[in-house]
Design an enzyme around this catalytic site. Structure first.
Site, PDB file in Angstrom:
ATOM      1  N   GLU A 117       0.848  -1.192   0.000  1.00  0.00           N
ATOM      2  CA  GLU A 117       0.000   0.000   0.000  1.00  0.00           C
ATOM      3  C   GLU A 117       0.883   1.241   0.000  1.00  0.00           C
ATOM      4  OE1 GLU A 117      -3.061  -0.074   2.949  1.00  0.00           O
ATOM      5  OE2 GLU A 117      -3.742  -2.076   2.412  1.00  0.00           O
ATOM      6  N   HIS A 127      -8.482  10.467   4.260  1.00  0.00           N
ATOM      7  CA  HIS A 127      -8.156   9.400   3.302  1.00  0.00           C
ATOM      8  C   HIS A 127      -8.436   9.903   1.895  1.00  0.00           C
ATOM      9  CE1 HIS A 127      -8.037   5.528   1.267  1.00  0.00           C
ATOM     10  NE2 HIS A 127      -7.548   5.003   2.376  1.00  0.00           N
ATOM     11  N   ARG A 161      -0.703   9.267   2.453  1.00  0.00           N
ATOM     12  CA  ARG A 161      -2.099   9.671   2.297  1.00  0.00           C
ATOM     13  C   ARG A 161      -2.308  11.188   2.293  1.00  0.00           C
ATOM     14  NH1 ARG A 161      -5.050   5.155   6.181  1.00  0.00           N
ATOM     15  NH2 ARG A 161      -4.906   3.432   4.668  1.00  0.00           N
ATOM     16  N   HIS A 207     -10.847  10.084   7.965  1.00  0.00           N
ATOM     17  CA  HIS A 207     -10.676   8.638   8.056  1.00  0.00           C
ATOM     18  C   HIS A 207     -10.133   8.160   9.400  1.00  0.00           C
ATOM     19  CE1 HIS A 207     -10.013   4.552   6.779  1.00  0.00           C
ATOM     20  NE2 HIS A 207      -8.710   4.648   6.941  1.00  0.00           N
ATOM     21  N   ARG A 218      -0.738   8.676   9.479  1.00  0.00           N
ATOM     22  CA  ARG A 218      -0.589   7.228   9.655  1.00  0.00           C
ATOM     23  C   ARG A 218      -0.201   6.518   8.365  1.00  0.00           C
ATOM     24  NH1 ARG A 218      -3.936   2.933   8.899  1.00  0.00           N
ATOM     25  NH2 ARG A 218      -5.885   4.148   8.733  1.00  0.00           N
TER      26      ARG A 218
END
Length: 424
Positions: free
Chosen positions: A109, A223, A265, A326, A361
């Site tokens: 990811e 997000h 992100r 998010h 994060r």
């Protein structure tokens, strides 16, 4: 009622903490709604894990870089070193991570320098939560109560001795030797969020009321890719970052690619906001229709179905996406054993701020944090000694949690937020 441990919240951190408590101790798990109504249950992508000793420095660096080096390095190191055991424990409990003839399959990811994420289709959170709930139901020392609110903490001389709960419009005092706040994040305070509507910062409100130290309240993650919807009253459906990890790309209304999809992100979200402002549209497009139809159906069945339900066929066309709130990286300040500034009160999961995530994060570190640090709380409690007196206290029930306190604090700490994004 008296229990050895009271755990407030039935997401992965609360459930996993309960299951790791010594079986000789009585545990009460409560949730203000249904037991499945947690952000953990909604998690799609997977769980980060240290692949081998060679991956340690990379894993740590990826996490620090994504967090803009605002992370607590000891927490990050702890997360990485204890990740393997967490995954092995889940497998032993029955979690079905994807495997092939060589063992676990790892995907990638955004902002990860290598494939190190284990997963179950695109419903990893549901798979883990369901497994843990099944185990809880078989544990004779654990009682789980749904539709049970925690309206206040019971305290004495900066020590938590339980909580006041409300069920069926009746309040009751629960006395406990140790209390764990695992109440989740703040997404339910936003009009535009991927979170469950019931996740409204309750643990933070309790902390504010009792002067428990909070940390990094301005670290709120947006997000990049939530499925676009004109209906602002319902939860936004997340389009997992793992879809971009498998090759999906972001394009604008002209069909032009405008960002490296696998950057952290916050960077991708900012790029999308700029593109939306430039094109005067409320969305951009995520294109995955060039990937194999069979692959998409097998790897992302939940996303394929959700898109079809909204009128999009991700197998045949680009889908509309836009950023949404998010995750919350801040929270109740805790140490490496989940201890708060109040004695005998612990916190874990999104409610807590371990410092692992820093300012942003890294993908798939949230479930891992919930597992690693909730188990550390359980280990600490299991090793603790000393008697606890359940009586000789006289407390009065106070008013229910005041969400406005949480909102006011967020507004003070995060000046980029404005009134329009809040529901209340």
């Amino acid at each position: 009622m008296t229990y050895d441990i009271l755990i407030i919240g039935t997401g992965i951190s609360g459930l996993y903490c309960a299951l790791n408590i010594d079986k000789s101790k009585k545990v009460l798990l409560i949730t203000k709604s249904k037991k499945e109504y947690s952000n953990s249950y909604l998690a799609q992508g997977g769980v980060s894990v240290l692949k081998d000793s060679k991956d340690l420095n990379l894993f740590i660096e990826d996490t620090l870089k994504a967090g803009h080096y605002k992370n607590n390095k000891e927490s990050v190191k702890t997360l990485a070193l204890e990740s393997r055991q967490a995954i092995e424990n889940l497998i032993s409990l029955g979690v079905r991570f994807e495997k092939n003839e060589n063992g676990l399959i790892y995907t990638k990811e955004g902002a990860h320098s290598t494939n190190r994420i284990v997963y179950h289709k695109d419903i990893t959170g549901k798979e883990i939560t369901d497994t843990l709930l099944d185990r809880v139901s078989l544990s004779s020392n654990i009682t789980l109560l749904e539709n049970t609110k925690c309206v206040d903490l019971l305290t004495s001389n900066n020590s938590c001795i339980g909580a006041i709960i409300e069920k069926n419009n009746e309040t009751e005092k629960i006395y406990s030797e140790f209390t764990v706040l695992a109440t989740g994040g703040i997404g339910g305070l936003f009009k535009n969020s991927t979170n469950q509507n019931s996740i409204t910062g309750d643990g933070l409100s309790l902390a504010l009321k009792h002067n428990i130290i909070l940390k990094d309240m301005n670290y709120i993650q947006i997000h990049p890719t939530a499925l676009y919807s004109k209906d602002l009253n319902k939860r936004r459906f997340l389009i997992s970052e793992s879809l971009r990890g498998e090759g999906a790309i972001l394009i604008n209304s002209k069909g032009e690619r405008f960002i490296n999809e696998l950057l952290p992100r916050d960077i991708v979200s900012n790029a999308i906001f700029k593109e939306m402002n430039k094109t005067k549209k409320d969305y951009v497009y995520l294109k995955a229709d060039f990937l194999s139809e069979e692959f998409l159906k097998n790897r992302f069945p939940n996303i394929v179905k959700a898109c079809l339900d909204e009128g999009y066929n991700i197998l045949k066309e680009p889908i509309k996406v836009s950023p949404a709130q998010h995750y919350f990286m801040g929270g109740i300040s805790v140490d490496l054993f989940g201890r708060t500034s109040m004695d005998n009160l612990f916190s874990c999961g999104e409610t807590a701020c371990t410092g692992v995530h820093g300012q942003n994060r890294l993908a798939s570190n949230s479930l891992l944090e919930a597992l690693v640090f909730s188990k550390r709380i359980a280990n600490f409690i299991n090793s603790s000694r000393g008697a606890f007196i359940y009586n000789n206290y006289n407390f009065k029930a106070s008013t229910p949690i005041d969400k406005s306190k949480v909102i006011d604090l967020l507004k003070r700490e995060a000046d980029f937020l404005d009134d329009s994004i809040f529901k209340y």
